[in-house]
Structures are given as structure tokens and as C-alpha cells.
Design an enzyme around this catalytic site. Structure first.
Site, PDB file in Angstrom:
ATOM      1  N   LYS A 179     -15.462  13.102  34.210  1.00  0.00           N
ATOM      2  CA  LYS A 179     -15.528  12.771  32.779  1.00  0.00           C
ATOM      3  C   LYS A 179     -14.423  11.810  32.358  1.00  0.00           C
ATOM      4  O   LYS A 179     -14.632  10.982  31.477  1.00  0.00           O
ATOM      5  CB  LYS A 179     -15.565  14.008  31.884  1.00  0.00           C
ATOM      6  N   ARG A 228     -12.027  23.034  25.169  1.00  0.00           N
ATOM      7  CA  ARG A 228     -12.332  23.730  26.416  1.00  0.00           C
ATOM      8  C   ARG A 228     -12.633  25.201  26.169  1.00  0.00           C
ATOM      9  O   ARG A 228     -12.942  25.931  27.108  1.00  0.00           O
ATOM     10  CB  ARG A 228     -11.139  23.630  27.360  1.00  0.00           C
ATOM     11  N   ARG A 236      -9.911  26.973  38.681  1.00  0.00           N
ATOM     12  CA  ARG A 236     -10.262  26.142  37.519  1.00  0.00           C
ATOM     13  C   ARG A 236     -11.772  26.153  37.264  1.00  0.00           C
ATOM     14  O   ARG A 236     -12.215  26.124  36.132  1.00  0.00           O
ATOM     15  CB  ARG A 236      -9.784  24.704  37.733  1.00  0.00           C
ATOM     16  N   ARG A 276      -2.378  16.449  43.479  1.00  0.00           N
ATOM     17  CA  ARG A 276      -1.768  17.230  42.396  1.00  0.00           C
ATOM     18  C   ARG A 276      -1.860  18.721  42.696  1.00  0.00           C
ATOM     19  O   ARG A 276      -2.838  19.183  43.275  1.00  0.00           O
ATOM     20  CB  ARG A 276      -2.538  16.959  41.085  1.00  0.00           C
ATOM     21  N   ARG A 286      -8.815  13.768  46.040  1.00  0.00           N
ATOM     22  CA  ARG A 286      -8.263  12.994  44.929  1.00  0.00           C
ATOM     23  C   ARG A 286      -6.754  12.830  45.108  1.00  0.00           C
ATOM     24  O   ARG A 286      -6.064  13.744  45.540  1.00  0.00           O
ATOM     25  CB  ARG A 286      -8.558  13.746  43.628  1.00  0.00           C
TER      26      ARG A 286
HETATM   27  P1  AMP Z   1      -7.572  17.945  33.099  1.00  0.00           P
HETATM   28  O1  AMP Z   1      -6.767  16.796  33.547  1.00  0.00           O
HETATM   29  O2  AMP Z   1      -8.386  17.683  31.858  1.00  0.00           O
HETATM   30  O3  AMP Z   1      -8.440  18.539  34.191  1.00  0.00           O
HETATM   31  O4  AMP Z   1      -6.541  19.094  32.654  1.00  0.00           O
HETATM   32  C1  AMP Z   1      -5.580  19.601  33.546  1.00  0.00           C
HETATM   33  C2  AMP Z   1      -5.110  20.958  33.060  1.00  0.00           C
HETATM   34  O5  AMP Z   1      -4.515  20.817  31.754  1.00  0.00           O
HETATM   35  C3  AMP Z   1      -6.184  22.014  32.890  1.00  0.00           C
HETATM   36  O6  AMP Z   1      -6.522  22.672  34.102  1.00  0.00           O
HETATM   37  C4  AMP Z   1      -5.522  22.948  31.897  1.00  0.00           C
HETATM   38  O7  AMP Z   1      -4.546  23.768  32.513  1.00  0.00           O
HETATM   39  C5  AMP Z   1      -4.789  21.979  30.986  1.00  0.00           C
HETATM   40  N1  AMP Z   1      -5.639  21.575  29.852  1.00  0.00           N
HETATM   41  C6  AMP Z   1      -6.146  20.345  29.602  1.00  0.00           C
HETATM   42  N2  AMP Z   1      -6.876  20.349  28.482  1.00  0.00           N
HETATM   43  C7  AMP Z   1      -6.846  21.607  28.005  1.00  0.00           C
HETATM   44  C8  AMP Z   1      -7.421  22.262  26.880  1.00  0.00           C
HETATM   45  N3  AMP Z   1      -8.210  21.613  26.005  1.00  0.00           N
HETATM   46  N4  AMP Z   1      -7.152  23.574  26.707  1.00  0.00           N
HETATM   47  C9  AMP Z   1      -6.355  24.246  27.556  1.00  0.00           C
HETATM   48  N5  AMP Z   1      -5.807  23.710  28.644  1.00  0.00           N
HETATM   49  C10 AMP Z   1      -6.038  22.396  28.882  1.00  0.00           C
END
Ligand code: AMP
Length: 245
Positions: free
Chosen positions: A13, A88, A171, A160, A127
Site C-alpha cells: 500500500k 488500523r 503483525r 527492519r 525487503r
Molecule cells: P507500517 O510501516 O505502516 O507497516 O507501520 C509499522 C508499525 O508502526 C506497525 O506495525 C505499528 O506498530 C505502527 N503503526 C503504524 N501505523 C499505526 C496505526 N495507525 N496504529 C497503530 N500502530 C501503527
């Protein structure tokens, strides 16, 4: 144009969101990127967020919602924005809906990037990310020009912590439990333009479909079924059925 990207972590996304943001000249707001920038800068928020992120858990709503509401209130969001990774949880979606209602606004589109879990696990283990500038690569499909070095800023690229296989599994579990219900939430929202879903399961179809996204969203209700497997939901339709009925 106000757009939400839904989809599991690693579904792609972020990549789609960047392209859409460029095309429509709207800011791309990624909560994951905001948290990572805070971690890098050693802020209080970053320290708190890291504890959850490293375990594959969501950062609590109370740390996340205000941050986003504040961001979408900034001047550059006047003509819209694309949210990547927010909301989320249902409470986050409700907070967003309420904040927009206060200013007589609604989200225009929710886009679900649908990729099977097994593909996600494979994809994320390959990745690589630059922790300095945020660029992302894949060891097979988008390799760096020099192995292990970011093309953009010359710093090392790494797997990461939250892309490690055990964390990815966690996740995905969190995604299915807490984030996937948002698809139903947005299906039930009264349409100001409905929602766009990609029903295809194959990754190739996901990317092919998005090529025509920009043509499609301009006039969602005149295209009941868009090209390349992207389905447009209009009021009362079921976006997960191929004929949109
Ligand atoms: P992403 O890069 O969007 O996959 O986000 C990495 C991590 O950031 C996620 O696994 C969560 O721990 C945290 N995170 C990102 N966006 C949110 C959100 N809207 N609510 C809660 N945690 C978030």
C-alpha cells in the site's frame, strides 16, 4: 480527494499510495513513517512507539489518533491527503470519521490492497530499508544498485526488526484481528464516493489494476466495474462480488 489505503503490512500500500499522492499532488501520510522518524530522532513518542513496533503490535490509539488529526489539519492537506497505515483499528476509524464530520467532510475512497498472507511473509523477508532516508528495496524485485547500500543516500540498507519473519507473523495476526474489520466499516459508510477494492488475489493483478487507478477514481460511479480487476463500490453494491452487485 481524501483516500485511505487499507491492506495488510507489506501488501504494497505504501508504494501505491506514493504513486497516487504524486498523481493527485496530495500529501502521503504514513503513520509508520512518522513513527520511524520519531524513533530516529529519539523523541518521547518514538521511544514509546518502538516498544510496540518491535513486537509487531499496534501503537496505542491514544498515541496515534491525535498525531494524525493534527497532521491532516495542516495547510498542505487542504485539497486532500492519502492515509497509508491509518486507521488500523475501529476506534481510529471512528475518530477520523468524527473529526471529518466536525468540518462537514468525509473520506472519499478506501482502497484495500488484498494480498495473501504467504506472499506477504515471502515479500517482507526480502525487503530492505534504509533507516536514514526511508527508501525501501527488495533483494529480488527492487535490488539496490550496490548490494546493501541505499541508492538514494548511500547508507546501509537493513532488514527492519519489524520485517523479521516472526514479527511479520505477529503483525499479520494483529492485522486480521484489528484492521481487517475496517473493510466492513468502510463498506457501511454512506458513500461520498464509496470504496475501491481490489478483489484479485494475485499480486500481479494488484499492480496491473492500479495502473488504471488514476483513470478510474475520477469518475467512480460511471464505472461499475473498472478495467483490470479493480472494482468500484457504489451505494448498495457488494465490492467483493465480481459484478459489483
Ligand atoms: P507500517 O510501516 O505502516 O507497516 O507501520 C509499522 C508499525 O508502526 C506497525 O506495525 C505499528 O506498530 C505502527 N503503526 C503504524 N501505523 C499505526 C496505526 N495507525 N496504529 C497503530 N500502530 C501503527
Amino acid at each position: 480527494m481524501k483516500i485511505i489505503m487499507l491492506g495488510a503490512p507489506g501488501a504494497g500500500k505504501g508504494t501505491q499510495a506514493k504513486q497516487i499522492a504524486d498523481k493527485y499532488r496530495i500529501p502521503h501520510i504514513s503513520t509508520g513513517d512518522i513513527f520511524r522518524a520519531n524513533i530516529k530522532n529519539g523523541t518521547e513518542l518514538g521511544k514509546k512507539a518502538k516498544q510496540y513496533m518491535d513486537q509487531g503490535l499496534l501503537v496505542p490509539d491514544e498515541l496515534t489518533c491525535d498525531l494524525v488529526m493534527d497532521r491532516i489539519g495542516q495547510d498542505d492537506c487542504e485539497n486532500g491527503f492519502i492515509l497509508d497505515g491509518f486507521p488500523r483499528t475501529i476506534p481510529q476509524a471512528e475518530a477520523l470519521t468524527a473529526a471529518l464530520e466536525k468540518i462537514n467532510e468525509k473520506m472519499d475512497y478506501a482502497i484495500d490492497v488484498d494480498v495473501p498472507d504467504e506472499n506477504i511473509v515471502n515479500r517482507m523477508s526480502g525487503r530492505r530499508a534504509c533507516l536514514n532516508c526511508g527508501a525501501t528495496y527488495h533483494i529480488v524485485s527492487i535490488p539496490t544498485k550496490v548490494e546493501g547500500i541505499c541508492d538514494r543516500c548511500g547508507q546501509p540498507v537493513v532488514l527492519r526488526d519489524d520485517d523479521k519473519p516472526e514479527t511479520v507473523q505477529k503483525r499479520l495476526t494483529v492485522y486480521h484481528e484489528q484492521t481487517q474489520p475496517l473493510i466492513d466499516y468502510y463498506k457501511k459508510q454512506p458513500p461520498r464516493a464509496g470504496a475501491v477494492f481490489c478483489p484479485e488475489k494475485r499480486e500481479k493483478a494488484v499492480s496491473t489494476g492500479f495502473k488504471n487507478f488514476s483513470k478510474t477514481v475520477k469518475n467512480p460511479f460511471t464505472h461499475k466495474r473498472a478495467r483490470c480487476g479493480i472494482l468500484i463500490m457504489s451505494k448498495g453494491s457488494n465490492p467483493l462480488l465480481p459484478d459489483g452487485s
